[in-house]
Every structure is written in C-alpha cells, then in structure tokens.
Write an enzyme that holds these catalytic residues in place. Structure first.
Site, PDB file in Angstrom:
ATOM      1  N   ASP A 157     -45.425 -19.945  39.166  1.00  0.00           N
ATOM      2  CA  ASP A 157     -46.320 -18.810  39.443  1.00  0.00           C
ATOM      3  C   ASP A 157     -47.258 -18.582  38.281  1.00  0.00           C
ATOM      4  O   ASP A 157     -48.426 -18.279  38.435  1.00  0.00           O
ATOM      5  CB  ASP A 157     -45.497 -17.535  39.656  1.00  0.00           C
ATOM      6  N   GLU A 188     -48.286 -20.708  35.915  1.00  0.00           N
ATOM      7  CA  GLU A 188     -49.346 -21.729  35.817  1.00  0.00           C
ATOM      8  C   GLU A 188     -50.427 -21.474  36.862  1.00  0.00           C
ATOM      9  O   GLU A 188     -51.617 -21.571  36.585  1.00  0.00           O
ATOM     10  CB  GLU A 188     -48.758 -23.129  36.064  1.00  0.00           C
ATOM     11  N   SER A 228     -52.553 -10.511  49.373  1.00  0.00           N
ATOM     12  CA  SER A 228     -51.560 -10.859  48.368  1.00  0.00           C
ATOM     13  C   SER A 228     -51.585  -9.764  47.290  1.00  0.00           C
ATOM     14  O   SER A 228     -52.302  -8.777  47.434  1.00  0.00           O
ATOM     15  CB  SER A 228     -51.971 -12.210  47.801  1.00  0.00           C
ATOM     16  N   GLU A 256     -41.020  -0.599  43.459  1.00  0.00           N
ATOM     17  CA  GLU A 256     -40.137  -1.220  44.465  1.00  0.00           C
ATOM     18  C   GLU A 256     -39.724  -2.596  43.979  1.00  0.00           C
ATOM     19  O   GLU A 256     -40.397  -3.182  43.132  1.00  0.00           O
ATOM     20  CB  GLU A 256     -40.900  -1.429  45.782  1.00  0.00           C
ATOM     21  N   LYS A 287     -39.565  -6.534  44.286  1.00  0.00           N
ATOM     22  CA  LYS A 287     -40.403  -7.555  44.926  1.00  0.00           C
ATOM     23  C   LYS A 287     -39.446  -8.610  45.487  1.00  0.00           C
ATOM     24  O   LYS A 287     -38.828  -9.371  44.728  1.00  0.00           O
ATOM     25  CB  LYS A 287     -41.367  -8.171  43.921  1.00  0.00           C
ATOM     26  N   ASP A 322     -38.207 -11.911  47.246  1.00  0.00           N
ATOM     27  CA  ASP A 322     -38.765 -13.264  47.188  1.00  0.00           C
ATOM     28  C   ASP A 322     -38.442 -14.025  48.468  1.00  0.00           C
ATOM     29  O   ASP A 322     -37.547 -14.852  48.514  1.00  0.00           O
ATOM     30  CB  ASP A 322     -38.187 -13.988  45.965  1.00  0.00           C
ATOM     31  N   TYR A 331     -41.426  -2.835  53.745  1.00  0.00           N
ATOM     32  CA  TYR A 331     -41.944  -2.078  52.604  1.00  0.00           C
ATOM     33  C   TYR A 331     -43.348  -1.511  52.777  1.00  0.00           C
ATOM     34  O   TYR A 331     -43.949  -1.031  51.828  1.00  0.00           O
ATOM     35  CB  TYR A 331     -41.906  -2.936  51.341  1.00  0.00           C
ATOM     36  N   LYS A 384     -43.928  -9.745  37.487  1.00  0.00           N
ATOM     37  CA  LYS A 384     -42.981 -10.833  37.731  1.00  0.00           C
ATOM     38  C   LYS A 384     -41.940 -10.892  36.613  1.00  0.00           C
ATOM     39  O   LYS A 384     -42.310 -10.894  35.424  1.00  0.00           O
ATOM     40  CB  LYS A 384     -43.719 -12.180  37.794  1.00  0.00           C
ATOM     41  N   CYS A 420     -21.354 -49.726  37.459  1.00  0.00           N
ATOM     42  CA  CYS A 420     -20.894 -48.519  38.151  1.00  0.00           C
ATOM     43  C   CYS A 420     -19.759 -47.873  37.359  1.00  0.00           C
ATOM     44  O   CYS A 420     -18.771 -48.543  37.035  1.00  0.00           O
ATOM     45  CB  CYS A 420     -20.418 -48.875  39.552  1.00  0.00           C
ATOM     46  N   CYS A 435     -16.434 -48.345  39.592  1.00  0.00           N
ATOM     47  CA  CYS A 435     -15.792 -49.606  39.973  1.00  0.00           C
ATOM     48  C   CYS A 435     -16.260 -50.797  39.131  1.00  0.00           C
ATOM     49  O   CYS A 435     -15.796 -51.919  39.339  1.00  0.00           O
ATOM     50  CB  CYS A 435     -16.014 -49.886  41.455  1.00  0.00           C
ATOM     51  N   CYS A 481     -24.868 -48.398  43.226  1.00  0.00           N
ATOM     52  CA  CYS A 481     -23.763 -49.349  43.157  1.00  0.00           C
ATOM     53  C   CYS A 481     -23.703 -50.067  44.505  1.00  0.00           C
ATOM     54  O   CYS A 481     -23.517 -49.433  45.542  1.00  0.00           O
ATOM     55  CB  CYS A 481     -22.453 -48.607  42.890  1.00  0.00           C
ATOM     56  N   CYS A 483     -15.970 -49.493  46.361  1.00  0.00           N
ATOM     57  CA  CYS A 483     -16.144 -48.461  45.328  1.00  0.00           C
ATOM     58  C   CYS A 483     -15.539 -47.142  45.835  1.00  0.00           C
ATOM     59  O   CYS A 483     -15.983 -46.609  46.860  1.00  0.00           O
ATOM     60  CB  CYS A 483     -17.649 -48.331  45.059  1.00  0.00           C
TER      61      CYS A 483
END
Ligand code: IVH
Length: 691
Positions: free
Chosen positions: A40, A42, A103, A129, A131, A133, A241, A328, A425, A428, A443, A449
């Site tokens: 968010d 970025e 938004s 309130e 938020k 998600d 809300y 946030k 692995c 085994c 593997c 195995c």
C-alpha cells in the site's frame, strides 16, 4: 523549436507515463487478479509522485489516468489474465452505482492526520472506525427488501453478487419496519474471518490448490464464485459502515450508524466520536494492539467528519471524499535469528526450504518458522543461517522474511561461501533435479521417498478425493512404518487384524477404517482420477477430463495433443498425464485398484447426466455413429454428442446431418450415405468441431 527546457522536461514526462502504466497494472493485479504486486505504501508513494508530476505538466492531463479514477474489480478480459479456477468468465450483471463508490486517501502518521484536520472546520467532531480489510459492497434496499449487492467495480459500476451476499447470515434480506425510507443504501465490507480463512487454506493445501495470500484475497475470490452453496460453506461475514439515500434520519454519521444498527445491520461496536487529534491517536494506539483479538482482518482506522452538513460542504475530489481519511497501521516487522534452514519434501517431491527462527511474537502469534520458497528467493535476500533477519506479518497470515539486518556482513555467518541448496533429497538421498524454467528443486524418487509415498496416500484418502474416514496422517504414518502401506493400492489389501493390531487403534477404529475403504469403492470416476495425484490435475481439472475421457482405458491412450483439447488442460498437465501412464509402477497400481472394485469409468447414470450440456455447437443436428474408433468408445461419443446439444440417431436418413465415421463403417450405411449425400466426418474432425 527544440529548446533546452523541453530537453530537461523530457525524463519527467517519461516518468509520468511510466508511473501511469505501472499504477494501472498494479490496480489490475490488486483488484482483478487478487495478486497485489506493490505494498500500500509503495502504491501511495508512486501515486503521490504521479499527482505531483501531473500538476507540473497540466498539458498531459488524461481523464483515464489512475489519479482520476479508482481501481477496478470488474471482471474484464485481460491479455495476461491467468484462467484460474475463479476467473475468466463473466457471470454477474454489471450495474451502475447510484452514488459513485470512492476510495479513501491514506495517511501513515500523526503529522499527516494533523494536516488533514487542519483543513476541516474548527471544533469538528471526528468519528473513528476500524478499517476492515475485505471488499467493499453496496447493498440496495427497496421497500425494505434487499434488491442488489454491488461490488465496487470501477467505482462507477459494479458486479451484482446478490446471490452470494445472501449467504451471509448477518445481512438481512428484508427489513420489516414501517419507519424506513423507500430506498436506502448501506455500504460495508465483506470479510472472511481468520478462522475460516485458515481452514480454507488448509483444505486448499491438502488439495494442492494455490493458497490465498490473505483473508481479503480469499473473500474476493469467494464473492466471485458461481456457486452460492460453496460461498455459504466458506462462511463470509460483513460489517457495514456507511448509509446513503434520500430522506434518511439523523444529522450525523454516528446517528445514522446507530439507526442502521437498530434496523438490524451489523455495525461494529468500535466506533467512537473524537474531539481532538490526541483522542484520535489514543484510539489508534488502543486498536493497533487490540485488533489482534478481532475475528476479522483490519488494516487501519477510518476517520470521518461526523456532521453530515459539514461533510457535504467539504465534498469530494475525483477519487476520495475530503471528509474522510484512512490511517494505515504499520506492518508488524521484527528482527530475529535465522537458526537453521531445513527442507520439507512435499507429495510431488518439491523440496521447500524452511527458515527456523528464534521464536518472536508478531501480530498476536508466535512465529518460529517461515517459508523461504525456493533457492532463488534465498539467494535474492542473501541470507544464511546465523544471520539476523527481518520477519514481517502484514496483510498476509504467513510470515515473510523480507531481508536481513544490515550489519550482518560482519557476523561469522558471513565468512566462507554463501548459501548453497542441497544436491540430494534430505529424506531419501536421491540427487535432486531442477526442471528448466521451474524455480523448485524436486526429488525424482516418487515411489521410494517416504514423504512422497505418505503424501500421495494422504491425498488419496482426503475428503475431496476418496474420503476415507479414519485414515489420517498419523495412522498412515503408523501403517507405513509397519510396512503395511507403500502405495495407494495397498489400502485395499488392509485386513482388520493388521489395523487393529496397531498401537492406539482398537477393533472399533479398525472397523470404521475398513467401512470407509469399502465405501470409497463407490466414489465416482472423476474423484478417483483426482485422487491418483497426477501432478497438477486438481479437482476441477479432473472433473473436466473425466467428462471427455469417461474411463481409465480411454484416458490411458490419450496423447498430449488430444488432452490439450480439453478445457483447462495445458501442455504441462497433458505431459504429466501421459508420463503417469508411461510408468509401469502406476499401471500396476491402477490394475490393483481396478481389481479392488474402484470406479474407473463413468457409471451409466453419469454418462446420461453428462448431457447437462457443455455447449450447443451441435444444436439441431442429428448424428449417426458408425464404425470403430481409436480415441473414444461409441458410448463416449454418444455422450459427447448429447453434451454438445446434438442428437444421436441410429439410422441414416435425409434428416441426418452427418455421420461420425470410424474405421470399417458398415457397407449398407456407407451406400445410403452416398445416395443421400450425407457427409462423413472423421473422429479427429469431430473432436476439433466440439473443441
Ligand atoms: S468509508 C466514501 N469506512 O476502505 C468513503 N471504508 O481504502 C467510503 N473500508 O473502499 C468508505 N473499513 O472498502 C469506510 N469503516 C470503514 C471502512 C472502509 C474499510 C474500506 C472500503 C473503502 C476502502 C478505502
């Protein structure tokens, strides 16, 4: 004239264009694909930069810019959209919102909240309130009746998902009151509670289906499902809300929510009217901790001007109201010691590295393990055992390692060579292989195995596969160690005394297990096919294959090319199926399963039910089947004709549309066809036609 100015400006104009593209793409991935690529923070930073650039270059204004509209969750075709389980079709009515669904602007600090408050009238009341998600939803009530439930969509129009919304117990279908307006709208958030989310992911893990990254993605995927029964099973919930409409009671937002609560809507109790930034900050501090005890995900708080007249005066920008803002919560992040990297081998042989951490408390749970995904992931973070690493738990339930502590290079763990992935692995000792283009090491010792053997058996008995009650992970482990279970066919050789003799398993449980094994012999072919555990053949794909290849015998001889003609089957899946049947050990197992009495073909009932039409490409056509075929049996072709809307008829006449002609077609039929000018179609042509 190309002056100096425009040369300086050029890179910024380019940046502006790039940012638009990047944010458009990020919106698509977030809203449509449910696969967020930017955090968010970025996203907001890039959006701010774009806004600044657009202010600097007003000549580049574009109404389609991401600064001018909210992201969209409308299902629309996209060239790169994966055709996943819950995508790729458009089944909901798109409806225009009565009021645009906007938004909220985001903030991350007290300073940013203060900046917002400064622009409000003095002495303003602010409602705080949680938020939530999840996904926003708009519920329309006409004369007390729920008539529409719209997703946000692109903010202007949304998808009507009312059938799915009606599965949410806390959303009333009808308000039986006389004091309500003719029309009103309630907006809120649809969520999948943590507990339900974890159960769903556990189930998906068992079925080897992709996991949902967080409850928001899970809720979004669920809301777009076509089957309300499955939606109901998953257990969504909702908090409301915001009430909108004409002639609504109350002068404040707070009063309106209180009214909505009285009318029977689920309104959170965490709402508080605040009179100062100090009070707001105290609310934030309280809920940043307390939210960890809530049944649903929250990612911040929302601040709203309480007085509705003031709200109206403040108005809106193109995307957000000026009278509300989100704060946030920071993602929880902590440093801890990476003690060791261990390796887990899954049922398909994929070796997953796991970080074993010095335990830390993060978002309400103790974290001591985190997935490291694969070799490339570890190398990109440049981490090694002994490093101090950052562990983050944001919107995701699964903790992530996001980097290492900077001073790490001086630690002893930094000396010597860097991290290397094991070459054999861990279970085994078989040398691992890495298929080109894949990130995982695998593997290849499928039949020898231990975790692969046990994993395949666990998958085989699981609920959506053969559903054998009582044969859980522990019992399978016990029987495996006793040498009684080596593969799925061994299950059908188990004797009462073998099971009853096991520690902790008496006669009663042994009888239950045997009853479950017996009952599994009635499990239909599609589920048997899924239960075999062929790589990438999930529940849905198995169903689609079983409709076309209605028995193991026809499937066994299918070529990769033919398999690719089936919806959802790509070259990789097709190749896995072909390889499965090339392995003699699998053929032996299949033979034993068949002898045990499993359903290795569709039953007659299922074949006739198949006609619950796949398409109508053969609508109105009368088709005669004649001769012998190499890809499918006659029964299968009959089922296919009917499934695509056609009619299978016995004898050739003027009305015959064409003859599906195999080898050695009867001479009489051939003669008649020629005389009447009825076309012959080969098997391959027919399969191409219904593809
Ligand atoms: S009010 C015009 N209140 O957050 C304002 N939204 O990032 C309408 N959300 O689209 C929104 N909890 O899906 C509001 N208590 C709450 C909320 C909330 C979660 C969501 C909502 C909105 C998104 C904005």
């Amino acid at each position: 004239m190309m002056d100096l100015f425009s040369q300086i400006e050029e890179p910024e104009r380019e940046e502006l264009k790039d940012l638009r593209k990047e944010l458009e793409e990020a919106n698509y991935k977030y809203y449509v694909l449910n696969m967020p690529t930017l955090s968010d923070r970025e996203f907001d930073e890039k959006m701010h930069r774009l806004q600044d650039l657009e202010a600097m270059y007003p000549d580049m204004f574009d109404p389609k810019s991401p600064t001018q509209h909210v992201g969209s969750d409308l299902e629309k075709p996209h060239p790169t959209s994966p055709q996943g389980e819950e995508k790729g079709r458009k089944a909901f009515e798109t409806v225009r919102h009565k009021y645009p669904m906007l938004s909220l602007a985001n903030s991350y600090s007290r300073e940013e909240i203060e900046d917002w408050v400064r622009k409000l009238p003095s002495g303003v009341e602010i409602v705080c309130e949680l938020k939530f998600d999840g996904l926003s939803i708009s519920l329309w009530y006409e004369h007390g009746q729920l008539v529409r439930a719209l997703t946000r969509g692109d903010g202007v129009q949304g998808d009507d998902v009312i059938a799915n919304i009606k599965t949410i117990p806390s959303i009333p279908w009808r308000i039986e009151r006389t004091d309500i307006p003719d029309f009103f709208e309630l907006r809120g958030e649809v969520l999948l509670p943590w507990e339900r989310f974890e159960a769903l992911n556990k189930e998906r893990e068992e079925q080897e289906e992709p996991l949902f990254a967080n409850p928001r993605n899970a809720a979004s995927g669920t809301l777009k499902l076509q089957d309300p029964r499955e939606v109901a099973r998953r257990g969504l919930t909702a908090y409301l809300y915001y009430m909108l409409g004409e002639n609504l009671p109350g002068k404040t937002h707070y009063e309106r929510l209180a009214t909505a609560r009285e009318w029977g809507f689920n309104i959170s109790d965490a709402i508080k009217v605040c009179h100062s930034v100090d009070e707001v900050m105290a609310y934030i501090a309280y809920w940043d901790t307390e939210r960890k005890n809530l049944p649903v995900a929250t990612d911040g708080i929302v601040l709203k001007v309480n007085n509705l007249a003031q709200q109206e005066e403040l108005g809106y920008t193109a995307k957000t109201p000026r009278w509300a803002i989100a704060y946030k919560f920071p993602a929880e992040k902590q440093l801890t010691l990476l003690k060791e990297i261990t390796y887990q081998v899954g049922r398909t042989g994929v070796v997953t590295p796991v970080a074993n951490l010095e335990p830390i408390q993060l978002s309400g749970t103790i974290v001591q393990r985190a997935t490291l995904h694969n070799e490339d992931f570890i190398k990109s973070l440049d981490i090694r055992p002994g490093d101090r690493v950052w562990v983050e738990k944001g919107g995701e339930i699964i903790p992530k390692i996001v980097g290492r502590d900077n001073p790490t290079p001086t630690l002893p763990s930094r000396e010597g060579e860097g991290f290397t992935f094991p070459t054999v692995c861990p279970e085994c000792g078989t040398p691992l292989v890495r298929v080109e283009g894949e990130a995982a090491w695998r593997c290849p010792n499928e039949a020898g195995c231990p975790p692969q053997i046990k994993g395949k058996i666990e998958h085989f008995v699981s609920r959506k596969a053969m559903n054998i009650d009582g044969l859980g992970e522990e019992t399978i482990d016990l029987l495996y160690r006793q040498g009684l279970l080596h593969n799925i066919a061994d299950i059908y050789d188990l004797k009462l005394e073998d099971i009853a003799a096991q520690e902790r398993l008496g006669d009663k449980s042994a009888q239950n297990i045997l009853a479950g094994i017996e009952a599994s012999k009635q499990v239909p072919w599609a589920r048997v096919l899924f239960a075999l555990g062929i790589r990438m053949v999930g529940e849905t794909t198995a169903k689609k294959i079983a409709r076309v290849y209605t028995s193991i015998d026809s499937l066994q001889w299918a070529t990769a090319e033919q398999l690719c003609a089936i919806e959802d089957v790509g070259p990789q899946i097709a190749e896995n199926i072909v390889k499965y049947f090339e392995d003699i050990r699998n053929l032996e197992i299949l033979d034993r399963l068949r002898k045990a009495g499993l359903q290795m073909a569709l039953s007659e009932d299922e074949i006739s039910n198949l006609n619950s039409q796949i398409s109508n490409v053969l609508q109105g056509l009368s088709i005669v089947i004649s001769g012998t075929f190499s890809h499918h049996s006659r029964e299968e072709y009959k089922a296919m004709i009917e499934a695509h809307g056609g009619k299978n008829v016995g004898s050739v006449s003027k009305k015959t549309s064409f003859i599906l002609a195999g080898e050695n077609m009867g001479p009489e039929k051939l003669k008649k066809a020629e005389a009447l000018g009825v076309k012959l179609m080969t098997e391959d042509e027919f399969l191409e036609m219904i593809k």
